[in-house]
Design a protein around this motif. Structure first.
Motif, PDB file in Angstrom:
ATOM      1  N   LYS A 151       0.831  -1.202   0.000  1.00 22.32           N
ATOM      2  CA  LYS A 151       0.000   0.000   0.000  1.00 22.32           C
ATOM      3  C   LYS A 151       0.865   1.251   0.000  1.00 22.32           C
ATOM      4  O   LYS A 151       0.640   2.171  -0.792  1.00 22.32           O
ATOM      5  N   GLU A 152       1.841   1.307   0.904  1.00 19.48           N
ATOM      6  CA  GLU A 152       2.698   2.490   1.024  1.00 19.48           C
ATOM      7  C   GLU A 152       4.093   2.109   1.502  1.00 19.48           C
ATOM      8  O   GLU A 152       4.272   1.119   2.211  1.00 19.48           O
ATOM      9  N   ILE A 166       4.493   7.042  -1.344  1.00 22.21           N
ATOM     10  CA  ILE A 166       5.693   7.236  -0.513  1.00 22.21           C
ATOM     11  C   ILE A 166       5.385   8.294   0.542  1.00 22.21           C
ATOM     12  O   ILE A 166       5.024   9.423   0.210  1.00 22.21           O
ATOM     13  N   LYS A 167       5.498   7.928   1.801  1.00 24.52           N
ATOM     14  CA  LYS A 167       5.244   8.846   2.909  1.00 24.52           C
ATOM     15  C   LYS A 167       6.531   9.040   3.709  1.00 24.52           C
ATOM     16  O   LYS A 167       7.393   8.161   3.743  1.00 24.52           O
ATOM     17  N   VAL A 168       6.640  10.195   4.346  1.00 25.06           N
ATOM     18  CA  VAL A 168       7.758  10.478   5.252  1.00 25.06           C
ATOM     19  C   VAL A 168       7.192  10.844   6.607  1.00 25.06           C
ATOM     20  O   VAL A 168       6.263  11.653   6.705  1.00 25.06           O
ATOM     21  N   VAL A 169       7.728  10.231   7.654  1.00 22.05           N
ATOM     22  CA  VAL A 169       7.256  10.491   9.012  1.00 22.05           C
ATOM     23  C   VAL A 169       8.448  10.855   9.893  1.00 22.05           C
ATOM     24  O   VAL A 169       9.541  10.292   9.761  1.00 22.05           O
ATOM     25  N   LEU A 170       8.252  11.842  10.760  1.00 23.84           N
ATOM     26  CA  LEU A 170       9.310  12.263  11.681  1.00 23.84           C
ATOM     27  C   LEU A 170       9.412  11.260  12.827  1.00 23.84           C
ATOM     28  O   LEU A 170       8.423  10.980  13.509  1.00 23.84           O
ATOM     29  N   HIS A 171      10.612  10.718  12.999  1.00 21.13           N
ATOM     30  CA  HIS A 171      10.856   9.707  14.038  1.00 21.13           C
ATOM     31  C   HIS A 171      12.219  10.023  14.657  1.00 21.13           C
ATOM     32  O   HIS A 171      13.259   9.609  14.148  1.00 21.13           O
ATOM     33  N   LYS A 172      12.195  10.785  15.735  1.00 18.65           N
ATOM     34  CA  LYS A 172      13.424  11.370  16.273  1.00 18.65           C
ATOM     35  C   LYS A 172      14.412  10.348  16.821  1.00 18.65           C
ATOM     36  O   LYS A 172      15.606  10.598  16.880  1.00 18.65           O
ATOM     37  N   GLU A 173      13.930   9.196  17.245  1.00 12.27           N
ATOM     38  CA  GLU A 173      14.830   8.217  17.869  1.00 12.27           C
ATOM     39  C   GLU A 173      15.701   7.464  16.861  1.00 12.27           C
ATOM     40  O   GLU A 173      16.725   6.895  17.236  1.00 12.27           O
ATOM     41  N   SER A 174      15.312   7.432  15.597  1.00  8.90           N
ATOM     42  CA  SER A 174      16.033   6.679  14.551  1.00  8.90           C
ATOM     43  C   SER A 174      16.210   5.211  14.928  1.00  8.90           C
ATOM     44  O   SER A 174      17.247   4.599  14.658  1.00  8.90           O
ATOM     45  N   ILE A 175      15.201   4.650  15.545  1.00  6.69           N
ATOM     46  CA  ILE A 175      15.214   3.220  15.897  1.00  6.69           C
ATOM     47  C   ILE A 175      14.528   2.408  14.796  1.00  6.69           C
ATOM     48  O   ILE A 175      15.024   1.371  14.361  1.00  6.69           O
ATOM     49  N   VAL A 176      13.373   2.903  14.346  1.00  2.00           N
ATOM     50  CA  VAL A 176      12.694   2.301  13.195  1.00  2.00           C
ATOM     51  C   VAL A 176      13.284   2.954  11.948  1.00  2.00           C
ATOM     52  O   VAL A 176      13.101   4.149  11.713  1.00  2.00           O
ATOM     53  N   HIS A 177      14.006   2.181  11.159  1.00  2.00           N
ATOM     54  CA  HIS A 177      14.739   2.766  10.034  1.00  2.00           C
ATOM     55  C   HIS A 177      13.850   3.046   8.841  1.00  2.00           C
ATOM     56  O   HIS A 177      14.170   3.914   8.026  1.00  2.00           O
ATOM     57  N   SER A 178      12.768   2.347   8.710  1.00  4.15           N
ATOM     58  CA  SER A 178      11.680   2.629   7.779  1.00  4.15           C
ATOM     59  C   SER A 178      10.673   1.497   7.861  1.00  4.15           C
ATOM     60  O   SER A 178      10.925   0.465   8.510  1.00  4.15           O
ATOM     61  N   MET A 179       9.540   1.676   7.161  1.00  6.73           N
ATOM     62  CA  MET A 179       8.442   0.709   7.243  1.00  6.73           C
ATOM     63  C   MET A 179       7.779   0.566   5.880  1.00  6.73           C
ATOM     64  O   MET A 179       7.950   1.402   4.997  1.00  6.73           O
ATOM     65  N   ILE A 180       6.994  -0.504   5.766  1.00  6.16           N
ATOM     66  CA  ILE A 180       6.058  -0.606   4.649  1.00  6.16           C
ATOM     67  C   ILE A 180       4.673  -0.842   5.243  1.00  6.16           C
ATOM     68  O   ILE A 180       4.535  -1.381   6.343  1.00  6.16           O
ATOM     69  N   VAL A 181       3.658  -0.402   4.514  1.00  5.22           N
ATOM     70  CA  VAL A 181       2.268  -0.638   4.904  1.00  5.22           C
ATOM     71  C   VAL A 181       1.642  -1.518   3.836  1.00  5.22           C
ATOM     72  O   VAL A 181       1.759  -1.229   2.635  1.00  5.22           O
ATOM     73  N   LEU A 182       0.997  -2.601   4.267  1.00  2.00           N
ATOM     74  CA  LEU A 182       0.384  -3.525   3.332  1.00  2.00           C
ATOM     75  C   LEU A 182      -1.098  -3.214   3.137  1.00  2.00           C
ATOM     76  O   LEU A 182      -1.690  -2.453   3.909  1.00  2.00           O
ATOM     77  N   THR A 183      -1.676  -3.774   2.117  1.00  5.71           N
ATOM     78  CA  THR A 183      -3.052  -3.438   1.755  1.00  5.71           C
ATOM     79  C   THR A 183      -4.062  -3.780   2.845  1.00  5.71           C
ATOM     80  O   THR A 183      -5.132  -3.173   2.917  1.00  5.71           O
ATOM     81  N   GLY A 229      -3.552  -3.266   5.942  1.00  4.78           N
ATOM     82  CA  GLY A 229      -3.310  -2.384   7.080  1.00  4.78           C
ATOM     83  C   GLY A 229      -2.149  -2.788   7.962  1.00  4.78           C
ATOM     84  O   GLY A 229      -1.817  -2.078   8.918  1.00  4.78           O
ATOM     85  N   ALA A 230      -1.502  -3.929   7.674  1.00  5.56           N
ATOM     86  CA  ALA A 230      -0.357  -4.365   8.471  1.00  5.56           C
ATOM     87  C   ALA A 230       0.855  -3.485   8.180  1.00  5.56           C
ATOM     88  O   ALA A 230       1.109  -3.111   7.032  1.00  5.56           O
ATOM     89  N   TYR A 231       1.593  -3.158   9.244  1.00  3.01           N
ATOM     90  CA  TYR A 231       2.848  -2.418   9.126  1.00  3.01           C
ATOM     91  C   TYR A 231       4.002  -3.394   9.363  1.00  3.01           C
ATOM     92  O   TYR A 231       3.998  -4.132  10.352  1.00  3.01           O
ATOM     93  N   LEU A 232       4.986  -3.378   8.476  1.00  2.00           N
ATOM     94  CA  LEU A 232       6.217  -4.128   8.689  1.00  2.00           C
ATOM     95  C   LEU A 232       7.349  -3.124   8.818  1.00  2.00           C
ATOM     96  O   LEU A 232       7.532  -2.264   7.951  1.00  2.00           O
ATOM     97  N   ALA A 233       8.095  -3.221   9.916  1.00  2.57           N
ATOM     98  CA  ALA A 233       9.158  -2.259  10.200  1.00  2.57           C
ATOM     99  C   ALA A 233      10.476  -2.968  10.454  1.00  2.57           C
ATOM    100  O   ALA A 233      10.497  -4.104  10.930  1.00  2.57           O
ATOM    101  N   GLN A 234      11.568  -2.281  10.110  1.00  8.52           N
ATOM    102  CA  GLN A 234      12.899  -2.800  10.429  1.00  8.52           C
ATOM    103  C   GLN A 234      13.503  -1.891  11.485  1.00  8.52           C
ATOM    104  O   GLN A 234      13.586  -0.670  11.309  1.00  8.52           O
ATOM    105  N   LEU A 235      13.909  -2.463  12.619  1.00  2.00           N
ATOM    106  CA  LEU A 235      14.416  -1.708  13.754  1.00  2.00           C
ATOM    107  C   LEU A 235      15.853  -2.104  14.043  1.00  2.00           C
ATOM    108  O   LEU A 235      16.287  -3.212  13.725  1.00  2.00           O
ATOM    109  N   GLY A 236      16.561  -1.208  14.696  1.00  2.00           N
ATOM    110  CA  GLY A 236      17.914  -1.533  15.115  1.00  2.00           C
ATOM    111  C   GLY A 236      18.661  -0.299  15.571  1.00  2.00           C
ATOM    112  O   GLY A 236      18.135   0.822  15.512  1.00  2.00           O
ATOM    113  N   PRO A 237      19.899  -0.462  16.029  1.00  2.00           N
ATOM    114  CA  PRO A 237      20.696   0.676  16.469  1.00  2.00           C
ATOM    115  C   PRO A 237      21.131   1.528  15.284  1.00  2.00           C
ATOM    116  O   PRO A 237      21.012   1.106  14.117  1.00  2.00           O
ATOM    117  N   SER A 238      21.641   2.718  15.558  1.00  2.00           N
ATOM    118  CA  SER A 238      22.159   3.596  14.502  1.00  2.00           C
ATOM    119  C   SER A 238      23.566   3.127  14.136  1.00  2.00           C
ATOM    120  O   SER A 238      24.572   3.675  14.584  1.00  2.00           O
TER     121      SER A 238
END
Length: 394
Positions: free
Chosen positions: A173-174, A240-257, A259-268
């Motif tokens: 979706k996004e 393509i959406k951009v969201v402010l995420h100050k912690e930089s823990i979630v490096h980016s995400m995808i949204v599926l049709t 409504g599920a969100y899949l995110a990749q997390l980790g240290p900087s």
């Protein structure tokens, strides 16, 4: 069935070896010397750091920024072949033994060696956003023609790439790109009138080079990432959406049709996306990994992106949708303006001024070729340099 992956030695061309991405790549290579070898590398002008890398890595070929640097190093390392400038970059990227080219140079200089490497059948580990911003259409067409992989190294694009693994295109979706907000994320537009270079270079989460840190503060870097994502993942700008995420823990995400969100997390830690690009589709432990424990993170915050506060991000979507050479003009103007700010020639907000003016005054009436895009890039730089001389600090 259990799939068993066999790891074999991979020979790498590292373009931009003395920069932040380059240094992290060297750490990955040194962590697994039995798996990776840097056969060629390039750097522009940091002779001391470059010489140290030559001693450590023993490359066959080295590209440098000037004949003077070549002369200094050639006598010191007689067994190494040296090249200069764009020719040196192209030769490093197309060395017969090289299998993957990691492009960690900054700016439009990355386009020529990347195209040459693709045409030579090399896989690309891409950390140079400007290559796709300038010439995404032609780069992706060449990659498909020559059946090479383009593996993203930027943490945001690597995150999306990982989240998309195994997902049919119709499920998407996004794309949701996260942004730290950079050095001045908590300042108003009024506050920005008096900021200094020293303040701009203090990124709250990442340790990067000067130019990319400035771009992060103006959100230009995120704008380039939006255009890059469009080409990398063949996704319309409306998705393509951009969201402010100050912690930089979630490096980016995808949204599926559904409504599920899949995110990749980790240290900087840039070693993770770099290593993944070099080992794909396999994974290996990160040697001396950074401590990371989700139970120690009190909260994760996500905010709607303010396009009035960050007009360079809004402009990225505009030039991306227009296509043609508009993204080229956007990028070229910023490269010159950001460098001028770093050199003390213009004020911080003049970066935006010159980029917006360049885009406003560019008028494209016919479809452009790659050769014309390259010419427009050079012409834009000349124009911005003239404007800077004429206007100086407003």
């Amino acid at each position: 069935m259990v799939r068993v992956f066999l790891f074999t030695m991979k020979k790498i061309a590292l373009l931009g070896a003395t920069g932040s991405i380059g240094s992290n790549t060297v750490d990955v290579v040194k962590a697994y010397p039995e798996l990776f070898q840097i056969d060629s590398l390039t750097f522009h002008s940091n002779v001391e750091a470059g010489a140290d890398l030559i001693e450590q890595l023993n490359p066959r070929y080295v590209g440098v920024g000037s004949e003077d640097i070549k002369e200094i190093l050639a006598s010191r390392f007689p067994s190494v072949e040296f090249g200069v400038g764009e020719t040196g970059l192209v030769q490093a990227a197309t060395l017969d033994s090289v299998e993957v080219v990691l492009t960690a140079v900054t700016g439009s200089v990355g386009l020529a060696p990347t195209m040459a490497a693709i045409e030579a059948g090399k896989d690309i580990a891409l950390a140079n956003k400007e290559t796709l911003v300038m010439a995404g259409q032609w780069v992706m067409e060449a990659a498909a023609k020559h059946k090479v992989q383009i593996l993203p190294v930027d943490s945001e694009h690597s995150a999306i790439y990982q989240c998309l693994e195994g997902q049919p295109k119709e499920n998407l979706k996004e794309l949701m790109i996260t942004a730290s907000g950079g050095s001045f994320r908590d300042l108003s537009r009024e506050d920005l009138k008096k900021v200094t270079l020293e303040q701009a270079l203090k990124h709250p989460n990442w340790s990067m080079g000067k130019k990319i840190t400035i771009d992060s503060s103006t959100m230009m870097n995120k704008g380039l990432e939006v255009i890059e994502a469009h080409w990398l993942f063949s996704v319309d700008y409306d998705k393509i959406k951009v969201v402010l995420h100050k912690e930089s823990i979630v490096h980016s995400m995808i949204v599926l049709t559904d409504g599920a969100y899949l995110a990749q997390l980790g240290p900087s830690d840039m070693r993770e996306p770099i290593q993944y690009a070099l080992t794909y589709p396999k994974r290996l432990p990160i040697k001396n990994e950074k401590a990371f424990d989700l139970t120690q993170i009190s909260q994760l915050n996500f905010e709607v992106m303010d396009f009035e506060r960050f007009p360079m991000l809004r402009l990225a979507f505009e030039v991306g949708r227009k296509g043609g050479a508009y993204p080229t003009v956007y990028n070229a103007a910023n490269e010159i303006a950001a460098t001028a700010f770093i050199e003390g020639k213009i004020s911080y907000l003049q970066i935006e001024h010159f980029v917006q003016r360049a885009v406003n005054e560019y008028n494209e009436t016919t479809e452009v070729t790659l050769e014309e895009v390259i010419a427009i890039d050079k012409k834009t730089r000349t124009i911005i340099e003239r404007w800077i001389k004429e206007e100086g600090h407003l």
